[in-house]
Design a protein around this motif. Structure first.
Motif, PDB file in Angstrom:
ATOM      1  N   LEU A 405       0.832  -1.192   0.000  1.00  0.00           N
ATOM      2  CA  LEU A 405       0.000   0.000   0.000  1.00  0.00           C
ATOM      3  C   LEU A 405       0.875   1.253   0.000  1.00  0.00           C
ATOM      4  N   TYR A 406       0.411   2.285  -0.714  1.00  0.00           N
ATOM      5  CA  TYR A 406       1.114   3.556  -0.790  1.00  0.00           C
ATOM      6  C   TYR A 406       0.182   4.639  -0.255  1.00  0.00           C
ATOM      7  N   SER A 407       0.736   5.604   0.436  1.00  0.00           N
ATOM      8  CA  SER A 407      -0.066   6.695   0.976  1.00  0.00           C
ATOM      9  C   SER A 407      -0.228   7.774  -0.098  1.00  0.00           C
ATOM     10  N   VAL A 408      -1.477   7.988  -0.520  1.00  0.00           N
ATOM     11  CA  VAL A 408      -1.770   8.978  -1.554  1.00  0.00           C
ATOM     12  C   VAL A 408      -2.868   9.903  -1.042  1.00  0.00           C
ATOM     13  N   LEU A 409      -2.494  11.151  -0.724  1.00  0.00           N
ATOM     14  CA  LEU A 409      -3.449  12.148  -0.235  1.00  0.00           C
ATOM     15  C   LEU A 409      -4.249  11.635   0.959  1.00  0.00           C
ATOM     16  N   GLY A 410      -3.582  10.911   1.834  1.00  0.00           N
ATOM     17  CA  GLY A 410      -4.226  10.393   3.026  1.00  0.00           C
ATOM     18  C   GLY A 410      -4.899   9.050   2.855  1.00  0.00           C
ATOM     19  N   PHE A 411      -4.959   8.537   1.626  1.00  0.00           N
ATOM     20  CA  PHE A 411      -5.557   7.237   1.361  1.00  0.00           C
ATOM     21  C   PHE A 411      -4.462   6.184   1.214  1.00  0.00           C
ATOM     22  N   GLN A 412      -4.747   4.963   1.689  1.00  0.00           N
ATOM     23  CA  GLN A 412      -3.829   3.841   1.523  1.00  0.00           C
ATOM     24  C   GLN A 412      -4.267   3.023   0.315  1.00  0.00           C
ATOM     25  N   LEU A 413      -3.500   3.099  -0.771  1.00  0.00           N
ATOM     26  CA  LEU A 413      -3.871   2.453  -2.021  1.00  0.00           C
ATOM     27  C   LEU A 413      -2.757   1.561  -2.533  1.00  0.00           C
ATOM     28  N   SER A 414      -3.144   0.488  -3.205  1.00  0.00           N
ATOM     29  CA  SER A 414      -2.160  -0.382  -3.840  1.00  0.00           C
ATOM     30  C   SER A 414      -1.769   0.196  -5.193  1.00  0.00           C
ATOM     31  N   GLN A 415      -0.681  -0.355  -5.764  1.00  0.00           N
ATOM     32  CA  GLN A 415      -0.248   0.086  -7.089  1.00  0.00           C
ATOM     33  C   GLN A 415      -1.371  -0.087  -8.100  1.00  0.00           C
ATOM     34  N   ALA A 416      -2.054  -1.227  -8.058  1.00  0.00           N
ATOM     35  CA  ALA A 416      -3.132  -1.505  -9.000  1.00  0.00           C
ATOM     36  C   ALA A 416      -4.300  -0.529  -8.826  1.00  0.00           C
ATOM     37  N   GLU A 417      -4.617  -0.158  -7.579  1.00  0.00           N
ATOM     38  CA  GLU A 417      -5.713   0.785  -7.340  1.00  0.00           C
ATOM     39  C   GLU A 417      -5.377   2.157  -7.899  1.00  0.00           C
ATOM     40  N   ILE A 418      -4.127   2.572  -7.750  1.00  0.00           N
ATOM     41  CA  ILE A 418      -3.708   3.876  -8.270  1.00  0.00           C
ATOM     42  C   ILE A 418      -3.833   3.895  -9.791  1.00  0.00           C
ATOM     43  N   ILE A 419      -3.307   2.849 -10.436  1.00  0.00           N
ATOM     44  CA  ILE A 419      -3.381   2.785 -11.901  1.00  0.00           C
ATOM     45  C   ILE A 419      -4.829   2.664 -12.354  1.00  0.00           C
ATOM     46  N   ALA A 420      -5.635   1.870 -11.627  1.00  0.00           N
ATOM     47  CA  ALA A 420      -7.045   1.698 -11.986  1.00  0.00           C
ATOM     48  C   ALA A 420      -7.779   3.038 -11.936  1.00  0.00           C
TER      49      ALA A 420
END
Length: 441
Positions: A405-420
């Motif tokens: 999981l990566y922290s993006v603007l306060g959200f914890q997202l996976s690489q696939a979620e970010i690309i999706a």
């Protein structure tokens, strides 16, 4: 699980052909996925050619030339490598050496390499000699876009696998550093979006060079990509390559992978029993010591282990909601008692088989795209729709999968979620632009 065809033939027919270790089931299903994509893409390109949306291109070729030294040399090298390495795998590989290790070692069968190389030289010379003319001549040939499907699929295969491996390596740098050869050339460990992005770049460049209109090509590619992904996920499920979900705490798995229902208390007891599996990362693989566990599936405490309790309806088999992936290709989990094969691991607790879900969902999405493709008249809409539904499908399936999981603007997202997310956004933008352009036309 069937990590390779050796296990398929052993289970189905009771034969133990060691040579079949070379043929991974995941790779086989990926190949079938590309075949399915080629059939669908060719059909769509022909339909668009009949509509006048895609046109042929005249290209000059030289015919009647004898085999050149370069032709013969390339054929010999190709045949030598094939014979030296692949036949060496079948004839000379020691039992305690994996196919990946053997491929990247200096070992091989020299005689087989020379023989196969010589055969390919002879075939190339015979083929060219049969077509040889007294005076080679230039001819103009008309090549339609559907004639280039083979080139497109090969580009997609090469750059798709390369991109999938590179993105997976970036997501699992610790594994790459500890075992670079094993990580890059393992039977598992592929990131779909990495393959999609790199393959898309290569294919768009190829289409531009060959004069194929990108907007119509991408529309034709959309259903092909969807069915290829659905078929490829069958390989993930059958081989057990790690693309499974979080634990289903409504069930337990025994030492052999048999799944039974349990209470919340029994699930917690099972977590404690295999605490080292969830909390530590080990590379040792002997006795009951766990094999290497990716960092994404190790946690700071047992309370942090993700799980969801969901019992299957009585009319469905339990494996559809809780599966322990015995003998998985990743060699992930605890040792199966009495097993002496190369793949003798089973997950200590059952997980959601997300690869199976994706096969079902993406097959239905393919059928939807295929049913509506003739009703869509605006170029770009089909591919935009593909980006949106593919993005949503992957974004939501990630909610029951375990990834970095990566922290993006306060959200914890996976690489696939970010690309999706960006695929969904790109799909919306593409549809808006296509409609605006159509309205002005």
């Amino acid at each position: 699980m069937y990590p390779n065809l050796y296990y398929v033939f052993k289970d189905w027919f009771g034969v133990e052909w060691k040579a079949l270790y070379l043929l991974n089931t995941f790779g086989l299903m990926v190949a079938l996925g590309f075949v399915a994509a080629a059939v669908v893409l060719s059909s769509e390109l022909k339909r668009k050619e009949k509509q006048g949306l895609l046109l042929p291109r005249e290209e000059a070729i030289t015919v009647g030339m004898p085999a050149s030294f370069l032709d013969l040399f390339v054929n010999f090298v190709t045949g030598f490598v094939f014979g030296y390495k692949l036949l060496g795998l079948l004839l000379n590989k020691p039992d305690d050496v994996t196919p990946q290790t053997y491929i990247f070692s200096r070992d091989g069968n020299l005689l087989a390499g020379i023989i196969v190389g010589a055969v390919l030289i002879a075939l190339k010379w015979w083929e060219k000699n049969k077509q040889k003319l007294k005076e080679p001549e230039q001819r103009s040939v008309r090549i339609w876009p559907h004639d280039r499907v083979g080139d497109i699929i090969i580009l997609g295969l090469i750059f798709g696998i390369l991109g999938a491996k590179l993105f997976d390596a970036m997501e699992n740098l610790d594994e790459l550093i500890s075992d670079p050869i094993g990580t890059l050339f393992s039977g598992g460990g592929l990131t779909f979006y990495g393959g999609l992005i790199l393959a898309a770049i290569a294919i768009c460049w190829f289409a531009y060079k060959k004069g194929i209109k990108l907007v119509h090509l991408t529309d034709a590619v959309a259903p092909a990509l969807m069915i290829a992904y659905a078929v490829g996920r069958i390989g993930c499920q059958v081989a057990g390559d790690g693309d499974w979900g979080i634990y289903n705490s409504a069930y337990l798995s025994d030492a052999y992978g048999k799944v039974t229902e349990c209470t919340p208390g029994e699930f917690k007891q099972q977590l404690n029993k295999y605490a080292s599996y969830h909390l530590e990362r080990r590379i040792l693989d002997s006795g009951n010591v766990y094999t290497y566990i990716p960092a994404a599936r190790t946690f700071p405490s047992l309370d942090a282990v993700p799980h969801l309790s969901l019992k299957a309806p009585s009319f469905l088999p339990k494996w559809m909601v809780a599966y322990s992936y015995p003998m998985n290709v990743n060699k992930d989990g605890k040792k199966i008692p009495g097993c002496t094969e190369e793949h003798c691991r089973v997950l200590p607790q059952p997980v959601f088989p997300t690869a199976f879900y994706e096969t079902v969902v993406c097959t239905l999405l393919f059928l939807m795209l295929w049913a509506y493709r003739k009703r869509i008249k605006i170029p770009g809409i089909m591919f935009g729709a593909y980006l949106i539904i593919n993005g949503f499908e992957r974004f939501f399936i990630e909610k029951i999968r375990v990834n970095h999981l990566y922290s993006v603007l306060g959200f914890q997202l996976s690489q696939a979620e970010i690309i999706a997310f960006f695929l969904i956004l790109a799909g919306i933008v593409l549809i808006v632009i296509a409609k605006l352009k159509y309205a002005r036309a």
